[in-house]
Scaffold this motif. Structure first.
Motif, PDB file in Angstrom:
ATOM      1  N   PRO A 265       0.799  -1.226   0.000  1.00 37.56           N
ATOM      2  CA  PRO A 265       0.000   0.000   0.000  1.00 37.56           C
ATOM      3  C   PRO A 265       0.833   1.278   0.000  1.00 37.56           C
ATOM      4  O   PRO A 265       0.376   2.321  -0.485  1.00 37.56           O
ATOM      5  CB  PRO A 265      -0.828  -0.125   1.290  1.00 37.56           C
ATOM      6  CG  PRO A 265      -0.945  -1.600   1.511  1.00 37.56           C
ATOM      7  CD  PRO A 265       0.401  -2.135   1.086  1.00 37.56           C
ATOM      8  N   ASN A 266       2.053   1.191   0.524  1.00 33.72           N
ATOM      9  CA  ASN A 266       2.927   2.368   0.536  1.00 33.72           C
ATOM     10  C   ASN A 266       3.371   2.766  -0.868  1.00 33.72           C
ATOM     11  O   ASN A 266       3.659   3.938  -1.125  1.00 33.72           O
ATOM     12  CB  ASN A 266       4.148   2.100   1.417  1.00 33.72           C
ATOM     13  CG  ASN A 266       3.776   2.008   2.878  1.00 33.72           C
ATOM     14  OD1 ASN A 266       3.529   3.004   3.529  1.00 33.72           O
ATOM     15  ND2 ASN A 266       3.706   0.792   3.382  1.00 33.72           N
ATOM     16  N   TYR A 267       3.434   1.801  -1.767  1.00 28.71           N
ATOM     17  CA  TYR A 267       3.760   2.121  -3.154  1.00 28.71           C
ATOM     18  C   TYR A 267       2.673   2.996  -3.755  1.00 28.71           C
ATOM     19  O   TYR A 267       2.943   3.920  -4.525  1.00 28.71           O
ATOM     20  CB  TYR A 267       3.924   0.831  -3.963  1.00 28.71           C
ATOM     21  CG  TYR A 267       5.330   0.291  -3.949  1.00 28.71           C
ATOM     22  CD1 TYR A 267       6.094   0.234  -5.105  1.00 28.71           C
ATOM     23  CD2 TYR A 267       5.916  -0.165  -2.767  1.00 28.71           C
ATOM     24  CE1 TYR A 267       7.391  -0.259  -5.097  1.00 28.71           C
ATOM     25  CE2 TYR A 267       7.208  -0.658  -2.746  1.00 28.71           C
ATOM     26  CZ  TYR A 267       7.943  -0.698  -3.915  1.00 28.71           C
ATOM     27  OH  TYR A 267       9.232  -1.166  -3.887  1.00 28.71           O
ATOM     28  N   LEU A 268       1.411   2.697  -3.402  1.00 31.27           N
ATOM     29  CA  LEU A 268       0.305   3.489  -3.924  1.00 31.27           C
ATOM     30  C   LEU A 268       0.250   4.867  -3.269  1.00 31.27           C
ATOM     31  O   LEU A 268       0.106   5.887  -3.952  1.00 31.27           O
ATOM     32  CB  LEU A 268      -1.010   2.740  -3.701  1.00 31.27           C
ATOM     33  CG  LEU A 268      -2.270   3.352  -4.308  1.00 31.27           C
ATOM     34  CD1 LEU A 268      -2.089   3.604  -5.805  1.00 31.27           C
ATOM     35  CD2 LEU A 268      -3.460   2.437  -4.068  1.00 31.27           C
ATOM     36  N   SER A 269       0.389   4.926  -1.946  1.00 27.99           N
ATOM     37  CA  SER A 269       0.309   6.215  -1.258  1.00 27.99           C
ATOM     38  C   SER A 269       1.469   7.118  -1.664  1.00 27.99           C
ATOM     39  O   SER A 269       1.311   8.335  -1.805  1.00 27.99           O
ATOM     40  CB  SER A 269       0.290   6.021   0.260  1.00 27.99           C
ATOM     41  OG  SER A 269       1.478   5.407   0.715  1.00 27.99           O
ATOM     42  N   HIS A 270       2.654   6.529  -1.868  1.00 28.95           N
ATOM     43  CA  HIS A 270       3.808   7.318  -2.295  1.00 28.95           C
ATOM     44  C   HIS A 270       3.557   7.916  -3.675  1.00 28.95           C
ATOM     45  O   HIS A 270       3.885   9.089  -3.928  1.00 28.95           O
ATOM     46  CB  HIS A 270       5.055   6.433  -2.321  1.00 28.95           C
ATOM     47  CG  HIS A 270       6.306   7.168  -2.695  1.00 28.95           C
ATOM     48  ND1 HIS A 270       6.700   7.363  -4.009  1.00 28.95           N
ATOM     49  CD2 HIS A 270       7.260   7.780  -1.931  1.00 28.95           C
ATOM     50  CE1 HIS A 270       7.827   8.042  -4.039  1.00 28.95           C
ATOM     51  NE2 HIS A 270       8.193   8.308  -2.793  1.00 28.95           N
ATOM     52  N   ARG A 271       2.960   7.131  -4.572  1.00 19.89           N
ATOM     53  CA  ARG A 271       2.701   7.620  -5.924  1.00 19.89           C
ATOM     54  C   ARG A 271       1.660   8.736  -5.922  1.00 19.89           C
ATOM     55  O   ARG A 271       1.780   9.720  -6.654  1.00 19.89           O
ATOM     56  CB  ARG A 271       2.222   6.465  -6.802  1.00 19.89           C
ATOM     57  CG  ARG A 271       2.191   6.775  -8.293  1.00 19.89           C
ATOM     58  CD  ARG A 271       3.578   7.093  -8.803  1.00 19.89           C
ATOM     59  NE  ARG A 271       3.630   7.155 -10.257  1.00 19.89           N
ATOM     60  CZ  ARG A 271       4.673   7.572 -10.953  1.00 19.89           C
ATOM     61  NH1 ARG A 271       5.760   7.982 -10.313  1.00 19.89           N
ATOM     62  NH2 ARG A 271       4.654   7.588 -12.268  1.00 19.89           N
ATOM     63  N   VAL A 272       0.626   8.576  -5.091  1.00 21.09           N
ATOM     64  CA  VAL A 272      -0.416   9.607  -4.987  1.00 21.09           C
ATOM     65  C   VAL A 272       0.205  10.922  -4.509  1.00 21.09           C
ATOM     66  O   VAL A 272      -0.050  11.996  -5.080  1.00 21.09           O
ATOM     67  CB  VAL A 272      -1.540   9.157  -4.031  1.00 21.09           C
ATOM     68  CG1 VAL A 272      -2.475  10.310  -3.716  1.00 21.09           C
ATOM     69  CG2 VAL A 272      -2.326   8.002  -4.651  1.00 21.09           C
ATOM     70  N   LYS A 273       1.023  10.844  -3.475  1.00 20.48           N
ATOM     71  CA  LYS A 273       1.634  12.060  -2.926  1.00 20.48           C
ATOM     72  C   LYS A 273       2.626  12.676  -3.915  1.00 20.48           C
ATOM     73  O   LYS A 273       2.690  13.895  -4.065  1.00 20.48           O
ATOM     74  CB  LYS A 273       2.326  11.736  -1.603  1.00 20.48           C
ATOM     75  CG  LYS A 273       2.914  12.952  -0.906  1.00 20.48           C
ATOM     76  CD  LYS A 273       3.504  12.589   0.447  1.00 20.48           C
ATOM     77  CE  LYS A 273       2.429  12.194   1.434  1.00 20.48           C
ATOM     78  NZ  LYS A 273       2.986  11.950   2.798  1.00 20.48           N
ATOM     79  N   GLU A 274       3.384  11.820  -4.611  1.00 20.38           N
ATOM     80  CA  GLU A 274       4.392  12.313  -5.545  1.00 20.38           C
ATOM     81  C   GLU A 274       3.771  12.982  -6.760  1.00 20.38           C
ATOM     82  O   GLU A 274       4.208  14.031  -7.205  1.00 20.38           O
ATOM     83  CB  GLU A 274       5.284  11.147  -5.987  1.00 20.38           C
ATOM     84  CG  GLU A 274       6.427  11.549  -6.899  1.00 20.38           C
ATOM     85  CD  GLU A 274       7.267  10.350  -7.304  1.00 20.38           C
ATOM     86  OE1 GLU A 274       6.734   9.485  -8.032  1.00 20.38           O
ATOM     87  OE2 GLU A 274       8.437  10.264  -6.892  1.00 20.38           O
ATOM     88  N   GLU A 275       2.713  12.363  -7.311  1.00 17.54           N
ATOM     89  CA  GLU A 275       2.118  12.878  -8.548  1.00 17.54           C
ATOM     90  C   GLU A 275       1.037  13.923  -8.302  1.00 17.54           C
ATOM     91  O   GLU A 275       0.892  14.871  -9.075  1.00 17.54           O
ATOM     92  CB  GLU A 275       1.533  11.726  -9.376  1.00 17.54           C
ATOM     93  CG  GLU A 275       2.572  10.905 -10.104  1.00 17.54           C
ATOM     94  CD  GLU A 275       2.020  10.246 -11.347  1.00 17.54           C
ATOM     95  OE1 GLU A 275       0.806  10.348 -11.606  1.00 17.54           O
ATOM     96  OE2 GLU A 275       2.812   9.618 -12.078  1.00 17.54           O
ATOM     97  N   LEU A 276       0.261  13.743  -7.222  1.00 14.62           N
ATOM     98  CA  LEU A 276      -0.892  14.607  -7.003  1.00 14.62           C
ATOM     99  C   LEU A 276      -0.694  15.604  -5.874  1.00 14.62           C
ATOM    100  O   LEU A 276      -1.469  16.554  -5.746  1.00 14.62           O
ATOM    101  CB  LEU A 276      -2.137  13.755  -6.739  1.00 14.62           C
ATOM    102  CG  LEU A 276      -2.474  12.729  -7.839  1.00 14.62           C
ATOM    103  CD1 LEU A 276      -3.711  11.923  -7.451  1.00 14.62           C
ATOM    104  CD2 LEU A 276      -2.695  13.419  -9.189  1.00 14.62           C
ATOM    105  N   GLY A 277       0.301  15.362  -5.026  1.00 15.03           N
ATOM    106  CA  GLY A 277       0.634  16.335  -4.010  1.00 15.03           C
ATOM    107  C   GLY A 277      -0.180  16.271  -2.738  1.00 15.03           C
ATOM    108  O   GLY A 277      -0.090  17.167  -1.897  1.00 15.03           O
TER     109      GLY A 277
END
Length: 420
Positions: A265-277
């Motif tokens: 799940p951290n892979y998904l949350s990291h991507r959300v924060k990285e791409e969407l802020g």
């Protein structure tokens, strides 16, 4: 001889994949940079829970072999990457193994070849860094070679669902890549499900594990306040699951372990924060709750000892089951590790027993499994069931113990066990 499939990474995902393909009659080769692992497999020895030595020996007899020399695998029709995707020291994705395997594939990449990534990762990995590494060869994905993602769904120790009868999701960078991947897997998997693309296939895997992560956190949080309110959560769950629709039972425990739930799940949350802020708040809260459970269990242990007028400093605590799930030897991310660490910091003398583990290193020193379980049960000030293996007769353990904390809710209701 033409090789139908090369499997890169021969662990708990890659080896069962290779076996199923071999049994279906495909010519399969394995690649792993660990020479000792390769030598063991070629000698018919297994290093994963779900396959025995005889299973691997059967594969070898059917023509399977492994190598740490990628150049010997030129001419293969397809390559499937099944390497670990851990978290980095900063808590973000660590694609070092994926990129290393991709570079290995690039050295044998030829026109018409199919490359499939199975390693769990964030959306965009297949079409991003993996594709970029492969195209450094001058070959173009979708034009010269096919590229797809197919999430692994291996569940170690699951006797009901394995590689063959678990539906396989495949998503390519284009329809031809999807079809090529589907054709490959349909030779040894009963059901193949085509995704719209690689990003959908990558995200499906993350959704599956995030769903479990969040719901486990929900019942873990409930376990804490139900204990304070004097409510038997285990009975509550049994009651709720009598509803034939709209509810799926999840159970509390001492924490989450393995590669999937604490990490994916951290892979998904990291991507959300990285791409969407902005943060993926459900995942971050679930991570906070589940990571706190080993400390909560240690505190419960201290409270139980205090109630018995015993100090945890100097108390003997026996942990039963230290693997991350029942009936296997895998200890990756096991909550038993931070639990033992917390107990030791409080001054407890920690011992362990696990029928699948002989030596265990929860801290700086290795612990040896107790030899005489009956004596250890009787001698411990507190026994904690951390993992419930099929070899354990929990009710008899409760009777043999001075005090017993059941973190899995398996002790009979008439027993003297304390529940999480």
């Amino acid at each position: 001889m033409t090789v139908d499939m090369v499997v890169l990474g021969l662990g708990y995902v890659g080896l069962p994949l290779a076996r199923e393909a071999v049994l279906a009659g495909l010519t399969v080769r394995g690649f792993d940079p660990k020479g000792a692992l390769v030598e063991g497999l070629n000698g018919g020895h297994s290093h994963v829970d779900d396959l025995s030595d005889s299973d691997v020996a059967e594969m070898v007899a059917a023509g399977f072999s492994s190598t740490d020399d990628i150049s010997s695998l030129r001419g293969a029709r397809s390559a499937v990457i099944c390497v670990p995707t851990p978290l980095s020291s900063s808590g973000g994705p660590d694609l070092s193994a994926v990129l290393a395997a991709t570079r290995s594939v690039a050295t044998i990449l030829e026109p018409g070849m199919l490359v499939v990534l199975e390693s769990t990762t964030y959306p965009g990995t297949t079409e991003g860094p993996v594709r970029e590494e492969l195209e450094k060869t001058g070959l173009v994905a979708g034009q010269d070679f096919h590229l797809a993602f197919s999430p692994e769904r291996i569940d170690p120790g699951n006797a009901q669902f394995g590689m063959k009868n678990t539906p396989k999701v495949v998503g390519g960078i284009d329809s031809d890549s999807t079809d090529r991947a589907a054709d490959l897997y349909s030779q040894f998997v009963d059901t193949v499900v085509k995704a719209k693309g690689t990003r959908e296939a990558e995200t499906a895997k993350l959704l599956e594990n995030t769903y479990r992560h969040v719901n486990i956190a929900l019942v873990n949080e409930m376990a804490k306040f139900c204990h304070e309110l004097g409510i038997d959560l285990w009975d509550v769950i049994d009651l709720a699951k009598t509803k034939p629709f709209g509810f799926q039972a999840f159970y509390p425990g001492p924490g989450v372990g393995g590669h999937c739930i604490p990490i994916d799940p951290n892979y998904l949350s990291h991507r959300v924060k990285e791409e969407l802020g902005y943060p993926f708040r459900f995942v971050e809260l679930a991570q906070e709750v589940n990571l706190a459970m080993p400390s909560y269990v240690a505190q419960r242990a201290q409270d139980l000892l205090n109630d018995a007028k015993l100090a945890i400093n100097g108390a003997s605590v026996l942990l039963l089951g230290v693997t991350y799930k029942p009936n296997i030897a895998d200890q990756r991310e096991s909550p038993a590790i931070p639990l033992a660490t917390s107990l030791a910091r409080k001054g407890a003398h920690v011992q362990f027993h696990d029928p699948h583990v002989e030596t265990w290193k929860p801290g700086s020193e290795h612990l040896t499994r107790v030899d005489d379980l009956d004596a250890a049960l009787a001698g411990a000030d507190l026994v904690i069931l951390v993992q419930h293996h099929r070899e354990y007769d929990v009710d008899s353990f409760v009777r043999a113990s001075r005090m017993f904390l059941d973190t899995r809710g398996v002790a009979g209701p008439a027993s003297n066990a304390h529940r999480l």
